[in-house]
Design a protein around this motif. Structure first.
Motif, PDB file in Angstrom:
ATOM      1  N   ARG A 142       0.833  -1.191   0.000  1.00 51.06           N
ATOM      2  CA  ARG A 142       0.000   0.000   0.000  1.00 51.06           C
ATOM      3  C   ARG A 142       0.872   1.246   0.000  1.00 51.06           C
ATOM      4  O   ARG A 142       2.023   1.216   0.437  1.00 51.06           O
ATOM      5  CB  ARG A 142      -0.943   0.000   1.208  1.00 51.06           C
ATOM      6  N   GLN A 143       0.293   2.313  -0.501  1.00 49.91           N
ATOM      7  CA  GLN A 143       1.025   3.569  -0.562  1.00 49.91           C
ATOM      8  C   GLN A 143       0.079   4.715  -0.273  1.00 49.91           C
ATOM      9  O   GLN A 143      -0.919   4.910  -0.989  1.00 49.91           O
ATOM     10  CB  GLN A 143       1.693   3.751  -1.930  1.00 49.91           C
ATOM     11  N   ALA A 144       0.390   5.445   0.779  1.00 52.14           N
ATOM     12  CA  ALA A 144      -0.365   6.642   1.141  1.00 52.14           C
ATOM     13  C   ALA A 144       0.320   7.853   0.529  1.00 52.14           C
ATOM     14  O   ALA A 144       1.522   7.811   0.238  1.00 52.14           O
ATOM     15  CB  ALA A 144      -0.440   6.770   2.655  1.00 52.14           C
ATOM     16  N   PRO A 145      -0.413   8.953   0.332  1.00 52.89           N
ATOM     17  CA  PRO A 145       0.185  10.155  -0.260  1.00 52.89           C
ATOM     18  C   PRO A 145       1.414  10.622   0.510  1.00 52.89           C
ATOM     19  O   PRO A 145       1.389  10.730   1.736  1.00 52.89           O
ATOM     20  CB  PRO A 145      -0.945  11.180  -0.176  1.00 52.89           C
ATOM     21  N   GLY A 146       2.499  10.848  -0.215  1.00 51.55           N
ATOM     22  CA  GLY A 146       3.719  11.344   0.403  1.00 51.55           C
ATOM     23  C   GLY A 146       4.543  10.311   1.127  1.00 51.55           C
ATOM     24  O   GLY A 146       5.555  10.654   1.752  1.00 51.55           O
ATOM     25  N   LYS A 147       4.130   9.050   1.065  1.00 52.09           N
ATOM     26  CA  LYS A 147       4.850   7.980   1.767  1.00 52.09           C
ATOM     27  C   LYS A 147       5.352   6.938   0.782  1.00 52.09           C
ATOM     28  O   LYS A 147       4.866   6.830  -0.337  1.00 52.09           O
ATOM     29  CB  LYS A 147       3.945   7.330   2.807  1.00 52.09           C
ATOM     30  N   GLU A 148       6.321   6.152   1.234  1.00 48.66           N
ATOM     31  CA  GLU A 148       6.847   5.073   0.408  1.00 48.66           C
ATOM     32  C   GLU A 148       5.868   3.903   0.388  1.00 48.66           C
ATOM     33  O   GLU A 148       5.018   3.766   1.266  1.00 48.66           O
ATOM     34  CB  GLU A 148       8.201   4.607   0.956  1.00 48.66           C
ATOM     35  N   ARG A 149       6.027   3.074  -0.640  1.00 48.40           N
ATOM     36  CA  ARG A 149       5.191   1.883  -0.729  1.00 48.40           C
ATOM     37  C   ARG A 149       5.539   0.942   0.422  1.00 48.40           C
ATOM     38  O   ARG A 149       6.699   0.640   0.667  1.00 48.40           O
ATOM     39  CB  ARG A 149       5.403   1.198  -2.081  1.00 48.40           C
ATOM     40  N   GLU A 150       4.508   0.479   1.098  1.00 48.42           N
ATOM     41  CA  GLU A 150       4.665  -0.287   2.327  1.00 48.42           C
ATOM     42  C   GLU A 150       4.194  -1.723   2.152  1.00 48.42           C
ATOM     43  O   GLU A 150       3.120  -1.964   1.572  1.00 48.42           O
ATOM     44  CB  GLU A 150       3.857   0.382   3.449  1.00 48.42           C
ATOM     45  N   PHE A 151       4.955  -2.665   2.669  1.00 55.06           N
ATOM     46  CA  PHE A 151       4.565  -4.071   2.629  1.00 55.06           C
ATOM     47  C   PHE A 151       3.364  -4.312   3.538  1.00 55.06           C
ATOM     48  O   PHE A 151       3.346  -3.865   4.689  1.00 55.06           O
ATOM     49  CB  PHE A 151       5.725  -4.943   3.080  1.00 55.06           C
ATOM     50  N   LYS A 190      -8.473   1.024  10.378  1.00 52.99           N
ATOM     51  CA  LYS A 190      -8.132   2.263  11.042  1.00 52.99           C
ATOM     52  C   LYS A 190      -7.901   3.358  10.007  1.00 52.99           C
ATOM     53  O   LYS A 190      -7.624   3.059   8.840  1.00 52.99           O
ATOM     54  CB  LYS A 190      -6.856   2.082  11.863  1.00 52.99           C
ATOM     55  N   ALA A 191      -7.958   4.603  10.444  1.00 53.66           N
ATOM     56  CA  ALA A 191      -7.730   5.709   9.522  1.00 53.66           C
ATOM     57  C   ALA A 191      -6.357   5.607   8.875  1.00 53.66           C
ATOM     58  O   ALA A 191      -6.187   5.939   7.690  1.00 53.66           O
ATOM     59  CB  ALA A 191      -7.874   7.036  10.262  1.00 53.66           C
ATOM     60  N   GLU A 192      -5.395   5.107   9.603  1.00 53.69           N
ATOM     61  CA  GLU A 192      -4.032   4.987   9.066  1.00 53.69           C
ATOM     62  C   GLU A 192      -3.888   3.879   8.034  1.00 53.69           C
ATOM     63  O   GLU A 192      -2.820   3.738   7.430  1.00 53.69           O
ATOM     64  CB  GLU A 192      -3.012   4.792  10.192  1.00 53.69           C
ATOM     65  N   ASP A 193      -4.925   3.098   7.812  1.00 52.05           N
ATOM     66  CA  ASP A 193      -4.913   2.110   6.731  1.00 52.05           C
ATOM     67  C   ASP A 193      -5.275   2.740   5.385  1.00 52.05           C
ATOM     68  O   ASP A 193      -5.204   2.066   4.350  1.00 52.05           O
ATOM     69  CB  ASP A 193      -5.899   0.981   7.030  1.00 52.05           C
ATOM     70  N   THR A 194      -5.650   3.997   5.392  1.00 54.97           N
ATOM     71  CA  THR A 194      -6.002   4.681   4.158  1.00 54.97           C
ATOM     72  C   THR A 194      -4.810   4.745   3.213  1.00 54.97           C
ATOM     73  O   THR A 194      -3.733   5.220   3.588  1.00 54.97           O
ATOM     74  CB  THR A 194      -6.502   6.097   4.459  1.00 54.97           C
ATOM     75  N   ALA A 195      -4.996   4.238   2.003  1.00 53.30           N
ATOM     76  CA  ALA A 195      -3.912   4.179   1.018  1.00 53.30           C
ATOM     77  C   ALA A 195      -4.449   3.577  -0.273  1.00 53.30           C
ATOM     78  O   ALA A 195      -5.571   3.066  -0.311  1.00 53.30           O
ATOM     79  CB  ALA A 195      -2.754   3.326   1.539  1.00 53.30           C
TER      80      ALA A 195
END
Length: 124
Positions: free
Chosen positions: A38-47, A87-92
């Motif tokens: 997953r990748q959120a705006p401004g962040k690196e792609r996350e496993f 959670k809100a932090e799962d947004t991506a």
């Protein structure tokens, strides 16, 4: 050439569940290890999660352990990601990835094939 198409994203409230699906074509699906990133705006792609070709081994990112479950159906050429207690932090944007490998792949560089992504938005 491998084609991957994700589906199932959407807008949900915190605490809800979503099930993402990735349909694969153009190869022998059972030869490929699969992953979700997953990748959120401004962040690196996350496993997020990965599964071996046989489905016998899986791996999860620390932030989703105990909430997300990856599975595959080789007969249907599909891999799924069940996401609970969102959670809100799962947004991506969530991406499905594939590569010919025997072990679970934990980094984007281990995958040569990617889908176009599906947006998941969790409101708090």
């Amino acid at each position: 050439q491998v084609q991957l198409v994700e589906s199932g994203g959407g807008l949900v409230h915190a605490g809800a569940s979503l099930r993402l699906s990735c349909a694969a074509s153009g190869h022998t699906f059972s030869n490929y290890g699969m992953g979700w990133f997953r990748q959120a705006p401004g962040k690196e792609r996350e496993f997020v999660a990965a599964i071996t070709w046989s489905g016998t081994s899986t791996a999860y990112g620390d932030s989703v352990k105990g909430r997300f479950t990856i599975s595959r159906a080789n007969a249907e050429n599909r891999v799924a990601l069940q996401m609970n207690s969102l959670k809100a932090e799962d947004t991506a944007v969530y991406y499905c990835a594939a590569d010919e490998k025997w072990t679970v792949g934990l980094t984007p560089r281990e995958y040569n094939y990617w889908g176009q992504g599906t947006q998941v938005t969790v409101s708090s």
